[in-house]
Design a protein around this motif. Structure first.
Motif, PDB file in Angstrom:
ATOM      1  N   VAL A  79       0.846  -1.188   0.000  1.00 54.93           N
ATOM      2  CA  VAL A  79       0.000   0.000   0.000  1.00 54.93           C
ATOM      3  C   VAL A  79       0.883   1.241   0.000  1.00 54.93           C
ATOM      4  CG1 VAL A  79      -0.171   0.030   2.527  1.00 54.93           C
ATOM      5  CG2 VAL A  79      -1.914   1.187   1.149  1.00 54.93           C
ATOM      6  N   GLN A  80       0.488   2.234  -0.776  1.00 58.45           N
ATOM      7  CA  GLN A  80       1.207   3.510  -0.792  1.00 58.45           C
ATOM      8  C   GLN A  80       0.360   4.564  -0.092  1.00 58.45           C
ATOM      9  OE1 GLN A  80       2.719   4.067  -4.966  1.00 58.45           O
ATOM     10  NE2 GLN A  80       4.644   3.611  -3.923  1.00 58.45           N
ATOM     11  N   LEU A  81       1.004   5.293   0.808  1.00 55.80           N
ATOM     12  CA  LEU A  81       0.340   6.296   1.625  1.00 55.80           C
ATOM     13  C   LEU A  81       1.239   7.514   1.763  1.00 55.80           C
ATOM     14  CD1 LEU A  81      -0.733   3.915   4.545  1.00 55.80           C
ATOM     15  CD2 LEU A  81      -2.252   4.764   2.728  1.00 55.80           C
ATOM     16  N   HIS A  82       0.643   8.671   2.004  1.00 56.77           N
ATOM     17  CA  HIS A  82       1.444   9.846   2.347  1.00 56.77           C
ATOM     18  C   HIS A  82       1.613   9.893   3.861  1.00 56.77           C
ATOM     19  CE1 HIS A  82      -1.900  12.348   3.940  1.00 56.77           C
ATOM     20  NE2 HIS A  82      -2.615  11.583   3.131  1.00 56.77           N
ATOM     21  N   ASP A  83       2.570  10.669   4.307  1.00 55.80           N
ATOM     22  CA  ASP A  83       2.929  10.660   5.721  1.00 55.80           C
ATOM     23  C   ASP A  83       1.781  11.048   6.640  1.00 55.80           C
ATOM     24  OD1 ASP A  83       3.044  13.235   4.677  1.00 55.80           O
ATOM     25  OD2 ASP A  83       4.784  13.848   5.843  1.00 55.80           O
ATOM     26  N   GLY A  84       0.881  11.884   6.163  1.00 56.22           N
ATOM     27  CA  GLY A  84      -0.214  12.342   7.005  1.00 56.22           C
ATOM     28  C   GLY A  84      -1.201  11.262   7.391  1.00 56.22           C
ATOM     29  N   ILE A  85      -1.249  10.186   6.622  1.00 51.15           N
ATOM     30  CA  ILE A  85      -2.224   9.124   6.873  1.00 51.15           C
ATOM     31  C   ILE A  85      -1.594   7.907   7.539  1.00 51.15           C
ATOM     32  CG2 ILE A  85      -2.054   7.790   4.737  1.00 51.15           C
ATOM     33  CD1 ILE A  85      -5.329   9.146   6.184  1.00 51.15           C
ATOM     34  N   VAL A  86      -0.268   7.867   7.610  1.00 52.73           N
ATOM     35  CA  VAL A  86       0.416   6.705   8.190  1.00 52.73           C
ATOM     36  C   VAL A  86       0.009   6.448   9.644  1.00 52.73           C
ATOM     37  CG1 VAL A  86       2.671   5.747   8.835  1.00 52.73           C
ATOM     38  CG2 VAL A  86       2.352   6.801   6.590  1.00 52.73           C
TER      39      VAL A  86
END
Length: 353
Positions: A90-97
């Motif tokens: 899964v690819q996520l941006h830091d704000g959602i980790v």
């Protein structure tokens, strides 16, 4: 079941006990594909071309992208599949980790794994327990010099009535939509975590009738076609707008630009952990990580990536020492913990309720 299928199954089952240790190897045979949840559009296309296809050529395992889900929806899909995980990456941006971590949907990344040789060199600020960034940039202000009389210098300037009806901003469902609350608080001269100040400024912004965009492609399109004169955009994406024919300049806000990271994690309970680790490693490979600079003008997170780039690209993705000192790392755990409440409140503000 047809009789011949039953006989074939029975025959194969009968010989399994004689295989001994070999049976476990058989059970872990290489899959035909790995499932990756990521963004669509230009990003998904870039991942497919520069990472997925080379990975498939090297491993004979195809990468199948799921592009239809928002980052929050990706986390939900991982959660409901925990008992029989159908995703691998899964690819996520830091704000959602932090939300992914709270939901327990990511495998821990093992820095000692032989499948992750590039992980150790990636600076700690780009890593989390179960996720590692492959790109970075900073969020600031972008404007069209032909349409704006007084160029913005700070986040506070976004509330200038001159920009009424001509400013494009991310809505709450956008990856950085919640950032509008700390941005509003900082624009009001308050701490970034002052939620009340942030929502008060959001209400004032809504009175200026901005264009609320669901995704970054929509933000860039509004700037390219002249629908918007001012907006929030990463430094990296400013060059994409220019390439597409827009006329824009990027501003490092006086309050400080906001850091942005995007990367990859391994789905909890994936059936293909070793291959998933190899894929994560491929996203960190300095010999290929530079594609994000060539295509999107993002910096790569592996320290050796920068020297693989031509000087022009190095200048685009780098920040000066003075700027680095002023880049703001938002408290993403705080934002994640308040995301649901903020979403409800945001919708009431924007709807005028």
């Amino acid at each position: 079941m047809k009789r011949r299928d039953f006989l074939a199954l029975a025959a194969s089952t009968a010989i399994l006990p004689t295989l001994g240790a070999a049976s476990s190897v058989f059970a872990q045979s290489k899959p035909e594909q790995l499932a990756l949840m990521t963004w669509g559009g230009l990003w998904g296309d870039g991942m497919a071309k520069y990472v997925d296809i080379p990975f498939a050529e090297k491993t004979s395992v195809k990468i199948v992208q799921d592009r239809g889900s928002s980052p929050v929806e990706r986390i939900t899909k991982l959660k409901i599949s925990m008992d029989n995980q159908v995703f691998d990456l899964v690819q996520l941006h830091d704000g959602i980790v932090p939300l992914a971590e709270a939901q327990g949907v990511l495998e821990d990344l093992d820095p000692t794994s032989p499948n992750l040789p590039f992980l150790a060199a990636v600076p700690d600020r780009f890593k989390r327990k179960g996720w590692v960034a492959m790109i970075y940039s900073a969020l600031g202000i972008v404007y069209n010099p032909d349409m704006v009389k007084i160029p913005p210098k700070s986040f506070a300037d976004l509330w200038n009535e001159e920009y009424a009806g001509a400013i494009v901003l991310p809505e709450i469902t956008h990856s950085i939509g919640p950032y509008m609350i700390p941005i509003g608080a900082m624009a009001a001269g308050k701490d970034a975590k002052d939620t009340e100040a942030g929502f008060e400024m959001l209400s004032k912004m809504n009175d200026l009738e901005p264009i609320w965009a669901k995704d970054t492609d929509s933000i860039m399109s509004a700037l390219v076609n002249g629908e918007a004169a001012v907006g929030l955009l990463y430094k990296s994406q400013t060059y994409t707008v220019l390439k597409q024919g827009g006329k824009v300049e990027w501003v490092f806000p006086q309050e400080g630009a906001i850091s942005y990271l995007s990367g990859t994690g391994i789905a909890k309970n994936t059936k293909n952990k070793a291959l998933a680790e190899q894929y994560v490693n491929a996203t960190l490979d300095p010999s290929t990580q530079g594609w994000v600079a060539n295509v999107f003008n993002y910096g790569g997170t592996h320290p050796d990536t920068l020297k693989t780039l031509p000087v022009e690209l190095q200048q685009r993705v780098q920040f000066s020492d003075e700027e680095v000192a002023r880049i703001i790392d938002l408290d993403h755990e705080f934002i994640s913990a308040n995301r649901g409440e903020w979403t409800d409140r945001w919708n009431r503000v924007i709807a005028g309720g």
